[in-house]
Design a protein around this motif. Structure first.
Motif, PDB file in Angstrom:
ATOM      1  N   ASN A   1       0.682  -1.129   0.028  1.00 11.89           N
ATOM      2  CA  ASN A   1      -0.079   0.021   0.029  1.00 11.89           C
ATOM      3  C   ASN A   1       0.844   1.313   0.012  1.00 11.89           C
ATOM      4  OD1 ASN A   1      -2.787  -1.174   0.078  1.00 11.89           O
ATOM      5  ND2 ASN A   1      -2.180  -1.838   2.081  1.00 11.89           N
TER       6      ASN A   1
ATOM      7  N   GLU B   1       0.816  -1.586   9.124  1.00 14.48           N
ATOM      8  CA  GLU B   1      -0.354  -1.586  10.037  1.00 14.48           C
ATOM      9  C   GLU B   1      -0.130  -1.133  11.386  1.00 14.48           C
ATOM     10  OE1 GLU B   1      -3.483  -1.887   9.193  1.00 14.48           O
ATOM     11  OE2 GLU B   1      -3.505  -2.156   7.110  1.00 14.48           O
TER      12      GLU B   1
ATOM     13  N   HIS C   1     -13.851   5.416   1.356  1.00 17.37           N
ATOM     14  CA  HIS C   1     -13.081   5.260   2.758  1.00 17.37           C
ATOM     15  C   HIS C   1     -12.304   4.035   2.705  1.00 17.37           C
ATOM     16  CE1 HIS C   1     -16.824   3.499   3.427  1.00 17.37           C
ATOM     17  NE2 HIS C   1     -16.134   2.720   4.472  1.00 17.37           N
TER      18      HIS C   1
ATOM     19  N   ARG D   1      -7.619   3.551   1.041  1.00 16.82           N
ATOM     20  CA  ARG D   1      -6.830   2.651   2.067  1.00 16.82           C
ATOM     21  C   ARG D   1      -5.696   2.166   1.125  1.00 16.82           C
ATOM     22  NH1 ARG D   1     -11.652  -0.216   5.476  1.00 16.82           N
ATOM     23  NH2 ARG D   1     -12.276   1.811   6.723  1.00 16.82           N
TER      24      ARG D   1
ATOM     25  N   LYS E   1      -5.372  -3.116  -0.667  1.00 23.26           N
ATOM     26  CA  LYS E   1      -6.384  -3.195   0.404  1.00 23.26           C
ATOM     27  C   LYS E   1      -7.785  -3.146  -0.140  1.00 23.26           C
ATOM     28  CE  LYS E   1      -3.733  -2.121   4.457  1.00 23.26           C
ATOM     29  NZ  LYS E   1      -3.732  -1.254   6.019  1.00 23.26           N
ATOM     30  N   ASN E   2      -7.773  -2.227  -1.000  1.00 16.65           N
ATOM     31  CA  ASN E   2      -9.151  -1.753  -1.602  1.00 16.65           C
ATOM     32  C   ASN E   2      -9.484  -3.247  -2.413  1.00 16.65           C
ATOM     33  OD1 ASN E   2     -11.588  -0.336  -2.635  1.00 16.65           O
ATOM     34  ND2 ASN E   2     -10.552  -0.417  -4.589  1.00 16.65           N
TER      35      ASN E   2
ATOM     36  N   GLU F   1      -4.923   9.701   6.700  1.00 16.21           N
ATOM     37  CA  GLU F   1      -5.501   8.823   7.653  1.00 16.21           C
ATOM     38  C   GLU F   1      -7.372   9.020   7.764  1.00 16.21           C
ATOM     39  OE1 GLU F   1      -3.970   5.869   8.755  1.00 16.21           O
ATOM     40  OE2 GLU F   1      -2.849   6.778   7.270  1.00 16.21           O
TER      41      GLU F   1
ATOM     42  N   LYS G   1      -9.424   7.441   5.407  1.00 14.32           N
ATOM     43  CA  LYS G   1      -9.564   6.060   5.377  1.00 14.32           C
ATOM     44  C   LYS G   1     -10.600   5.598   6.340  1.00 14.32           C
ATOM     45  CE  LYS G   1      -4.843   5.519   4.502  1.00 14.32           C
ATOM     46  NZ  LYS G   1      -3.374   4.785   5.141  1.00 14.32           N
ATOM     47  N   LYS G   2     -11.376   6.504   7.291  1.00 13.24           N
ATOM     48  CA  LYS G   2     -12.231   6.367   8.281  1.00 13.24           C
ATOM     49  C   LYS G   2     -13.479   6.532   7.627  1.00 13.24           C
ATOM     50  CE  LYS G   2      -8.840   6.122  11.057  1.00 13.24           C
ATOM     51  NZ  LYS G   2      -8.201   4.896  11.611  1.00 13.24           N
TER      52      LYS G   2
END
Length: 685
Positions: free
Chosen positions: A51, A73, A446, A450, A454-455, A562, A565-566
């Motif tokens: 990522n 992570e 969101h 990321r 991950k997506n 960040e 990403k929420k």
């Protein structure tokens, strides 16, 4: 073809890739960013990094430069990237002085970021986010890797690592020659070669399987905890790259239990822990007086036991745990036919993993969904845009490099030009692009924020949840329409010159429009016109302004990247008011029942098999559904929700409305269950 010629051909293809992606942006200034992004894609595919984020910053007077970064992570590992891009074929030699200067610049950025350099930066810029993040994590970081990416050739043998207090800083060079070796070897990654005897404390005692097996050889071994610490310290997540989940942080009860045993009862670790499953392409075994040992292993991979490995490492580094009394059992499998490893290893991971649930979606290399989509992309012609005669295709690149390989295989220059005319580079898209288009449309910005990998994993999990799905022509056409929508949005947002966060703004703006229109954008029209309307363009610009203000003002002054990403970032956004232009409303799909155009639901749309089920359900008269509902209520048969659904199906049939895909599946089950229980479908009650 000799090595030099092969390298030159690869470098030429690589430069074409950079140029084609830069042309999509219509701006030459993106060339170095595009180079960085493509190099990062290769390294992600090789499981070297995870990522990555492109983040260009250069302060020449202060000797500071950075081109990108990744943060693990668990926020203990940081990768910083710096690029030297020439754009030349054949590749040029990179002087040692330039290599040293590049590493010095990115190291200077790191040291400044540890201090208060963020205060000198524009708060709305991505580099502020990076500098601020480094400052926040300075006491938590354990490993920092500095990467030099270049399309030149570097002859520097090695650069010494740096140890500062509890911090390890290593240097890594990826030039065009190293990338070509990886590419031409047919491997997806560089194989790890572990010399246990000379570099990791000595040979590992083992017990070989006694019976002959035509497919593999298995060794049972016990490996010291200190050896695992040294292995993970040197190779990091690469050691676990075939593991379904490269465990990088202590999460959940199982991992906390591992940590507790390491710290409080290290002598009990072997008894309590299930051990590791590992694979290797080749091993060298020594024996003396009937005792065997693993001396050396090529392509050594831990395919199950990432939790164990990383937990021991982190307890040693972070908690200063004594691992001298820790031993871990290992089952090492060596395939006799190394070409089968890509099909064999996922099965080991799937069957051996007992600590956490593993989704089959994690094994997506040859998923039928992607194979069928690739097939459609090679056979479906896109309509010629207005004023043009030539029809083209949208090329789905299921595996990295397919496009350039197929183009290179055309032979003559004329045939290569013809291939590119039919399959323009601007119309190429990849698996991670597909996931980005779909998850944006499905209002998950969101998740898209990321990162590509991950997506994509999230998309594959949703695909698995959906059940068996075969994309058809309609799905493919709508997917291309979403690609057109996304890429034109990228250009529109870029022209607004927001100064950063373009990727986040695009996905959030389109997700917002998808939400406010209830996904009623006419994708059929976009497919036919191979473009979006001026009204939709204006709507994207307006939405992007709202999004930009929203994401660059996060609550509590938190990190913007960040914050994006929420899920809360998304929920707060769609609660804001975005009034759609009246002109756009006129272009949306009607849902008043007079039109049969189906709203696109992405992978949750109906495929051919689903439509057969829907057709079968629609043949059942409304009265039959009402009778089933009454019968079920009076007899107590069926579940309450099935009785309720039967009544709803009756109302749909009465109005001549189609059932949904999910309703059709449940409807057929209701019919089957009612018939099994003696209800006569065709009778009157």
């Amino acid at each position: 073809m000799d090595i030099d010629t092969g390298l030159d051909e690869f470098a030429k293809k690589f430069q074409q890739d950079v140029i084609s992606q830069s042309q999509v942006e219509d701006d030459e200034s993106f060339r170095e960013d595009q180079f960085t992004e493509i190099m990062m894609e290769y390294l992600t595919g090789a499981d070297e990094i995870d990522n990555p984020i492109v983040c260009y910053y250069y302060n020449k007077p202060r000797g500071i430069k950075v081109n990108g970064y990744t943060v693990s992570e668990n926020e203990e590992c940081l990768d910083l990237f710096i690029s030297i891009y020439y754009g030349e074929v054949p590749p040029t030699r990179v002087p040692k002085s330039d290599v040293d200067a590049a590493f010095k610049r990115v190291y200077n950025f790191l040291r400044k970021a540890f201090g208060n350099y963020r205060l000198d930066l524009e708060e709305a810029s991505p580099v502020f986010d990076l500098a601020n993040r480094i400052h926040e994590l300075k006491d938590a970081l354990i490993n920092i890797r500095l990467f030099l990416l270049t399309d030149g050739i570097v002859k520097v043998e090695s650069i010494d690592d740096i140890s500062e207090n509890n911090l390890s800083i290593s240097h890594h060079v990826w030039d065009i020659q190293r990338l070509f070796r990886l590419y031409s070897s047919g491997k997806k990654r560089e194989a790890i070669e572990v010399d246990f005897e000379n570099k990791f404390g000595g040979c590992i005692p083992c017990l070989p399987m006694t019976e002959s097996n035509p497919d593999y050889v298995t060794y049972l071994a016990i490996i010291p905890g200190k050896t695992l610490v040294e292995l993970y310290g040197k190779y990091g997540p690469r050691l676990l790259e075939r593991n379904v989940r490269s465990f990088l942080q202590v999460r959940g009860n199982v991992n906390k239990g591992i940590r507790k045993t390491i710290i409080d009862e290290p002598h009990m670790f072997l008894a309590y822990n299930n051990g590791l499953s590992a694979t290797a392409e080749k091993v060298e075994i020594i024996s003396s007086n009937g005792i065997y040992g693993i001396k050396w292993a090529r392509d050594f991979q831990i395919v199950n036991g990432g939790q164990t490995t990383a937990s021991i490492y982190h307890a040693y580094r972070k908690d200063k745990a004594d691992v001298s009394n820790i031993y871990v059992q290992v089952k090492l499998t060596v395939l006799k036919d190394a070409s089968r490893i890509d099909t064999f290893v996922p099965k080991i991971s799937l069957y051996a993993n007992s600590q956490n649930k593993v989704n089959a979606a994690d094994f997506s290399a040859n998923n039928p969904f992607h194979i069928k989509l690739e097939e459609l992309s090679r056979t479906v012609w896109a309509p010629a845009p207005p004023g043009m005669q030539l029809q083209t295709r949208w090329y789905y690149e299921r595996a990295r490099g397919q496009y350039l390989d197929e183009k290179g295989g055309e032979g003559t220059l004329a045939r290569k030009k013809a291939f590119e005319a039919i399959n323009p580079t601007r119309q190429k898209f990849t698996k991670t692009d597909l996931a980005k288009f779909e998850n944006t449309w499905n209002q998950l910005p969101h998740v898209v924020s990321r990162g590509a990998e991950k997506n994509f994993i999230e998309f594959m999990a949703l695909l698995q949840e959906r059940g068996e799905f075969q994309p058809d022509r309609k799905y493919y056409e709508h997917l291309v329409a979403k690609a057109i929508l996304f890429r034109q949005a990228e250009k529109l947002v870029q022209k607004q010159q927001y100064g950063g966060y373009r990727a986040n703004i695009v996905t959030y703006a389109l997700a917002l429009i998808s939400h406010k229109t209830s996904q009623r954008i006419d994708l059929d029209r976009i497919w036919k016109e191979q473009s979006i309307s001026p009204v939709l363009m204006d709507t994207i610009i307006e939405a992007s302004e709202i999004v930009h203000r929203h994401i660059t003002n996060p609550p509590g002054g938190r990190n913007i990247t960040e914050w994006c990403k929420k899920e809360q970032c998304w929920e707060d956004l769609f609660a804001l008011n975005l009034k759609l232009p009246d002109e756009l409303e006129k272009e949306l799909i009607s849902i008043d029942g007079r039109e049969r155009t189906e709203i696109d639901r992405g992978i949750d749309s109906s495929d051919d098999e689903d439509r057969k089920k829907i057709s079968e359900v629609m043949k059942v008269p409304a009265d039959t559904w009402f009778r089933i509902a009454r019968w079920a209520k009076e007899t107590g048969n069926l579940q309450p929700w099935q009785r309720s659904l039967s009544f709803s199906l009756g109302n749909l049939a009465k109005r001549g409305r189609e059932t949904s895909r999910k309703q059709a599946v449940q409807a057929l089950r209701i019919l089957e269950e009612a018939h099994r229980l003696g209800f006569e479908i065709g009778s009157k009650m």
